[in-house]
Enzyme design. Structure first.
Site, PDB file in Angstrom:
ATOM      1  N   TYR A  62       0.841  -1.194   0.000  1.00  0.00           N
ATOM      2  CA  TYR A  62       0.000   0.000   0.000  1.00  0.00           C
ATOM      3  C   TYR A  62       0.879   1.248   0.000  1.00  0.00           C
ATOM      4  O   TYR A  62       1.556   1.549   0.987  1.00  0.00           O
ATOM      5  CB  TYR A  62      -0.922   0.043   1.224  1.00  0.00           C
ATOM      6  CG  TYR A  62      -1.946  -1.063   1.321  1.00  0.00           C
ATOM      7  CD1 TYR A  62      -2.264  -1.865   0.225  1.00  0.00           C
ATOM      8  CD2 TYR A  62      -2.597  -1.314   2.517  1.00  0.00           C
ATOM      9  CE1 TYR A  62      -3.193  -2.880   0.329  1.00  0.00           C
ATOM     10  CE2 TYR A  62      -3.535  -2.321   2.631  1.00  0.00           C
ATOM     11  CZ  TYR A  62      -3.834  -3.101   1.531  1.00  0.00           C
ATOM     12  OH  TYR A  62      -4.760  -4.107   1.647  1.00  0.00           O
TER      13      TYR A  62
ATOM     14  N   LEU B 206     -18.256  -2.819   1.970  1.00  0.00           N
ATOM     15  CA  LEU B 206     -19.249  -1.923   1.366  1.00  0.00           C
ATOM     16  C   LEU B 206     -19.141  -1.934  -0.148  1.00  0.00           C
ATOM     17  O   LEU B 206     -19.673  -1.051  -0.819  1.00  0.00           O
ATOM     18  CB  LEU B 206     -19.062  -0.495   1.895  1.00  0.00           C
ATOM     19  CG  LEU B 206     -19.206  -0.333   3.405  1.00  0.00           C
ATOM     20  CD1 LEU B 206     -18.920   1.106   3.823  1.00  0.00           C
ATOM     21  CD2 LEU B 206     -20.595  -0.755   3.855  1.00  0.00           C
TER      22      LEU B 206
END
Length: 330
Positions: A59, A200
């Protein structure tokens, strides 16, 4: 906050914080987010009882680990800290070296959970697990995990390690229910856990996006779920989320998160772009959905049949619905 009922050295919160967006330019949040905002998000998460923080060496090419480490300075003992190794060259000495590098960036002497980010398609897990065993033996790694593993490969990794592989981090949400077939039953039976990334569906289930409001950042724009035809097909699921959210005086995202963590062996790791979003995510842990509400959401999710390829492009006649397969970094 609620916590997993599993024997680990620290409690693991049912809602954690995913930090792919910390320092990763593809999310488009900017330098202020990487500095002040991310620090405030982590501080507020700790205040609310969030203990699970997930990052990875890939990341932002290490920036996420550095930013998270800075944010946890002085409060390291309050966090169950998880990071991941990308197994490009997964031999034991390299695994050990890269764990040390991640720990240094995070400013810690202990990685609570060290995960294999993706299964290497050509190298079995024996050599990487030898490195993991060595890291556990010297006390740098407490628990070993995997990510994006099938059940068969998860079990094989555990056999190679010679002790439990605590977790499998996979995509799990109302629009990606594949873990329910094998992974969740295995976790429940064996005292393991599933970490749900993209709970989500990268924001689809928040209700923020529709045909007139499509996402702008590169990560979401590349996700087939946000193609025009799929946004149209999602209206029924969004409507069901909205109906149940109104009953609980909650947001759509909170209901979607509450549905994911209803299983006792699942923790979710949504990201957060603001402190307010972090607060809303954390509050989802306290929402109790009824059996009827869970079933209504499951039925609405089953009716959502996303398409991919040319059938989903504007001006093309949709063909039969097809399942979306994507390679996900988290």
């Amino acid at each position: 906050m609620r916590y997993l009922d599993i024997a680990t050295s620290k409690q693991i919160s049912k809602i954690g914080l995913g930090t792919w967006q910390f320092g990763s330019r593809e999310w488009g949040y900017g330098d202020r987010y990487a500095g002040d905002v991310s620090q405030a998000i982590v501080a507020r998460a700790l205040e609310l009882g969030v203990t699970l923080f997930d990052t990875a060496e890939v990341y932002g090419f290490g920036r996420s680990e550095r930013i998270l480490g800075q944010a946890l300075a002085g409060q390291r003992d309050s966090a169950f800290l998880a990071t991941k190794i990308l197994p490009v060259f997964p031999v034991a000495p390299v695994v050990e070296q890269r764990a040390v590098a991640s720990a240094n960036r995070l400013g810690t002497r202990l990685l609570d959970l060290y995960q294999v980010h993706q299964p290497n398609p050509v190298v079995r897990d024996g050599t990487i697990m030898r490195g993991m065993r060595a890291l556990q033996r010297v006390g740098l790694v407490a628990e070993v995990g995997v990510s994006n593993y099938s059940l068969a490969r998860w079990r094989a990794a555990e056999d190679a390690l010679g002790s439990r592989v605590l977790s499998n981090q996979v995509s799990y949400s109302l629009v990606d229910r594949a873990p329910e077939r094998e992974l969740l039953p295995y976790a429940a039976a064996q005292g393991r856990l599933v970490l749900a990334y993209s709970p989500l569906a990268q924001g689809l289930l928040s209700g923020r996006y529709d045909l007139d409001h499509r996402p702008g950042n590169r990560v979401r724009a590349a996700n087939p779920l946000f193609l025009p035809d799929n946004l149209g097909r999602a209206t029924g699921l969004i409507a069901t989320l909205r109906e149940i959210a109104s009953v609980h005086a909650a947001t759509l995202a909170q209901i979607a998160l509450a549905w994911v963590i209803r299983h006792p062996t699942v923790a979710a790791i949504p990201g957060a772009s603001t402190v307010e979003q972090l607060e809303h995510n954390a509050a989802a842990a306290d929402i109790d959905l009824t059996d009827d509400q869970c079933q209504a959401l499951a039925d609405a999710a089953a009716a959502f049949r996303p398409v991919t390829g040319t059938a989903a492009l504007p001006g093309r006649r949709p063909g039969p619905a097809r399942t979306i397969f994507t390679l996900s970094i988290p």
